[in-house]
Scaffold this active site. Structure first.
Site, short mmCIF file in Angstrom:
data_model
loop_
_atom_site.label_atom_id
_atom_site.label_comp_id
_atom_site.label_asym_id
_atom_site.label_seq_id
_atom_site.Cartn_x
_atom_site.Cartn_y
_atom_site.Cartn_z
N GLU A 136 0.80 -1.23 0.00
CA GLU A 136 0.00 0.00 0.00
C GLU A 136 0.83 1.27 0.00
OE1 GLU A 136 -3.52 -0.03 2.68
OE2 GLU A 136 -2.94 -2.10 3.02
N ASP A 147 -2.37 -4.50 3.58
CA ASP A 147 -2.49 -4.68 5.03
C ASP A 147 -3.39 -5.86 5.40
OD1 ASP A 147 -0.76 -2.66 5.65
OD2 ASP A 147 -2.31 -1.17 6.05
N ASP A 175 -6.01 -6.65 7.10
CA ASP A 175 -7.32 -6.35 7.68
C ASP A 175 -8.33 -6.24 6.54
OD1 ASP A 175 -6.76 -3.89 6.49
OD2 ASP A 175 -6.38 -2.86 8.38
N GLU A 188 -9.80 -3.67 5.19
CA GLU A 188 -9.48 -2.62 4.23
C GLU A 188 -8.39 -3.09 3.28
OE1 GLU A 188 -11.26 0.88 3.22
OE2 GLU A 188 -11.58 -0.15 5.13
N TYR A 190 1.85 -4.81 13.27
CA TYR A 190 0.75 -4.03 12.69
C TYR A 190 -0.02 -3.31 13.78
CZ TYR A 190 -3.01 -2.90 9.44
OH TYR A 190 -3.93 -2.23 8.65
N ARG A 217 -2.96 -1.63 13.66
CA ARG A 217 -4.43 -1.59 13.65
C ARG A 217 -4.94 -2.99 14.02
NH1 ARG A 217 -3.11 1.70 9.14
NH2 ARG A 217 -3.66 3.88 9.54
N HIS A 264 -4.21 -11.45 13.94
CA HIS A 264 -3.29 -10.39 14.32
C HIS A 264 -2.69 -10.68 15.69
CE1 HIS A 264 -5.61 -7.26 11.70
NE2 HIS A 264 -5.05 -8.21 11.00
#
Length: 660
Positions: free
Chosen positions: A9, A85, A87, A89, A298, A300, A344
């Site tokens: 990203e 990433d 997740d 998103e 990570y 988030r 995660h």
């Protein structure tokens, strides 16, 4: 020529990963999302409501060149690794890349890693998978929900009351702040009194509070009641009892997104946005000792899990540095009722050898502070409890009892590394003995008033939103930032206070959309999105259910909500003769031509001549204080006193100081 293309990203992440892979790999960045919903169709939603809420996407203008370059790269490689990433998103970004670049099931793999280190990145190449479409559908449903609510409510509020925007989570957060302010303003303080004795022994003193009379709790509500107690006290203060007991203080779990934001707010007064910017850089990679490395996992995440590898490395590190008795191990705390993304980990350092103090010179001030918090919190989570000795002394006088408490650390445990981040200090009691008569003392009374309910600080608001299940931790920073930008809230003494427009906006939404803009519905929607991500519910069915519930509310508000702006005046524009209107901006009301944008006339506000009080400014001792009237925000219409040398001297006072 490279055989493999890796797409991430961010450019910073691509630089870090590129150093880990050989010449067979080329690493490129999509710079986030490459596509978004169009603004066409009914309501500008970019969604075909009649066709199972099918989204209509378009490449973002600033991403067309990037997409073109990525397409060219895919033609020259055997396989594409989508490494966005870990997740929802990130999963959606990978799907948009897959779709837009025309990839096939045979020539791509989706890879994920929780930390940007050489071993994690290389290992991910051996554990490729296909895109998880349940996660994609969940993200897509969230985006469609936010688009429908955001577009329709924002347009409604702009037209009716001059507010800039509304949103599914944003408006609930605003309601929390507004409701708290209503409690604050409705609060009536109650008077009460407290009596304290300061008792000294061997030059060491304690402050004890009067707590009971004849073994019944004492509450003093007036000066007269307090004076009565003071008259009852005599000169004989006896140490009635001394007790102590051991107490264990347990280290808290390593950080997740929300707790990191809360801690940085409390410790450093950082906004959640500032915290996440620093954490993002630490995750994506910093040049340290001639090596570019991601320093944290990570950031988030809502999982408190720690990997077995980290725990084992932590055991070795703690045992070598402090001794084996300091290592405890780690059991992941449970979070009931939450859909934790357990793939995660909690936020932790990727390498314990990179001590914050050793790499401070490579980090900015913000990065160093955030890294130190993360590093020592994760390390402390593996360490044994601290042990305190809590003491209590009871001093009696004529049936009245004073109580003092204190504590001291008898084994530091996890405080060996985390003490500087914990609140509170040792408060060891003097070495009195039972039945001692205290001859060195002072008695004093204090008049107090009950406090109103505390407003939300940023840390408290984030904690409340997490407790209520509103939104996702990764979105809290954006939600709070939006409320500030829309001038719905302002910060007063580190706490959030709603502006007039914020209160108006929340009240109107509460009147017409209380069935949607409320805590329970918003939390239930988060649960539904989780169920979609798990494949338990169908996204378009849930969207249809929401829309059928929401549409009548919107139609009623469009018909019945009173229109406040613009207000037409019985005054004509001096430039084009069209009526003047009162409009609203982020700074408050102003008068302008109704013919905007063809006519851009704005009526200048008449400035009253400030009244000079002849009082010398206490700040600069040069100017004098002049009486002014506030023009913006909560100060609008209120009198204050400012220095005549403004803007060189920006001193202001709500009351006029005495003349010198």
């Amino acid at each position: 020529m490279a055989k493999y293309l890796v797409i991430v990203e961010s450019p910073a992440k691509s630089k870090t990963i590129e150093k880990y892979l050989g010449d067979d790999f080329v690493v490129k960045s999509s710079k986030g999302h490459i596509r978004d919903l169009t603004t066409g169709g009914f309501g500008g939603y970019g969604v075909d409501i009649e066709n199972n809420f099918e989204p209509k996407y378009k490449i973002q203008k600033d991403k067309k060149t990037i997409v073109k370059e990525l397409k060219a790269e895919t033609k020259n490689v055997e396989k594409v690794y989508l490494a966005t990433d870990h997740d929802r998103e990130g999963e959606a970004i990978s799907w948009h890349l897959y779709d837009e670049l025309g990839l096939s099931e045979q020539n791509y793999e989706r890879i994920v890693f929780n930390e940007i280190t050489k071993s994690a990145v290389i290992n991910s190449l051996s554990n490729g998978r296909k895109i998880d479409m349940d996660l994609v559908k969940s993200q897509e449903a969230r985006r469609i929900l936010d688009r429908i609510i955001g577009f329709s409510l924002s347009k409604l509020l702009q037209n009716k009351i001059g507010s800039k925007s509304a949103g599914r989570v944003q408006s609930v957060a605003l309601k929390l702040i507004v409701d708290k302010e209503k409690e604050y303003e409705a609060f009536i303080p109650q008077e009460y009194w407290e009596i304290y004795g300061t008792f000294t022994h061997s030059k060491k003193e304690i402050k004890a509070k009067l707590v009971s009379h004849n073994n019944e709790k004492i509450e003093l509500k007036s000066r007269d009641e307090t004076d009565k107690v003071l008259s009852d006290l005599n000169d004989k203060y006896i140490v009635e009892s001394i007790t102590s007991k051991e107490r264990q203080r347990q280290s808290r779990a390593p950080f997740i997104t929300s707790t990191l934001q809360q801690e940085a707010s409390s410790k450093y007064n950082y906004t959640s946005k500032k915290t996440m910017i620093a954490a993002q850089k630490l995750y994506e990679g910093i040049e340290v000792f001639n090596e570019r490395v991601g320093l944290i996992t990570y950031m988030r995440t809502d999982s408190m899990r720690l990997s077995d590898e980290f725990i084992e490395n932590g055991k070795k590190y703690i045992s070598e540095k402090f001794g084996g008795k300091y290592f405890k191990g780690y059991n992941t705390p449970s979070k009931k009722g939450k859909n934790i993304q357990d793939a995660h980990e909690a936020i932790r350092p990727t390498n314990l050898e990179y001590k914050p103090e050793d790499i401070k010179k490579y980090l900015s001030v913000d990065e160093y502070k955030i890294y130190s918090l993360i590093y020592y919190r994760a390390l402390a989570a593996l360490m044994v409890n601290a042990i305190y000795e809590d003491g209590k002394i009871i001093v009696s006088n004529n049936g009245y009892k004073f109580e003092a408490t204190g504590s001291k650390v008898i084994f530091d445990g996890y405080l060996k590394v985390y003490k500087k981040f914990e609140y509170g200090t040792d408060n060891e009691l003097p070495s009195f003995k039972e039945n001692d008569e205290i001859v060195d003392y002072t008695i004093e009374e204090e008049q107090k008033f009950t406090n109103p309910p505390a407003r939300y600080s940023e840390a408290k608001l984030i904690k409340k939103m997490e407790e209520l299940g509103i939104g996702r931790p990764s979105t809290y920073s954006t939600v709070i930032d939006t409320l500030k930008k829309r001038i719905y809230i302002e910060t007063v003494q580190k706490s959030f206070v709603p502006t007039e427009q914020g209160v108006l906006t929340s009240n109107k939404l509460d009147k017409y959309f209380s069935k949607i803009i409320n805590i329970q519905y918003t939390a239930e929607m988060e649960k539904t999105l989780d169920e979609i991500s798990n494949g338990e519910k169908v996204s378009y069915e849930e969207l249809a259910s929401f829309y059928n519930y929401y549409k009548p509310l919107l139609e009623e508000a469009q018909e019945k909500m009173e229109k406040i702006y613009p207000k037409f005046l019985d005054e004509l524009c001096p430039l084009c003769s069209k009526p003047l209107v009162v409009r609203r901006s982020r700074y408050g009301e102003f008068i302008a031509c109704s013919g905007f944008p063809k006519c851009r006339y704005i009526k200048k506000e008449e400035q009253d001549e400030p009244v000079d009080t002849k009082v010398i400014c206490p700040e600069c001792n040069e100017g004098t204080l002049v009486e002014r009237i506030g023009k913006r925000g909560r100060a609008k219409g209120k009198k204050f006193y400012g220095c005549s040398r403004y803007p060189k001297c920006k001193a202001t006072f709500s009351e006029l100081p005495e003349k010198k």
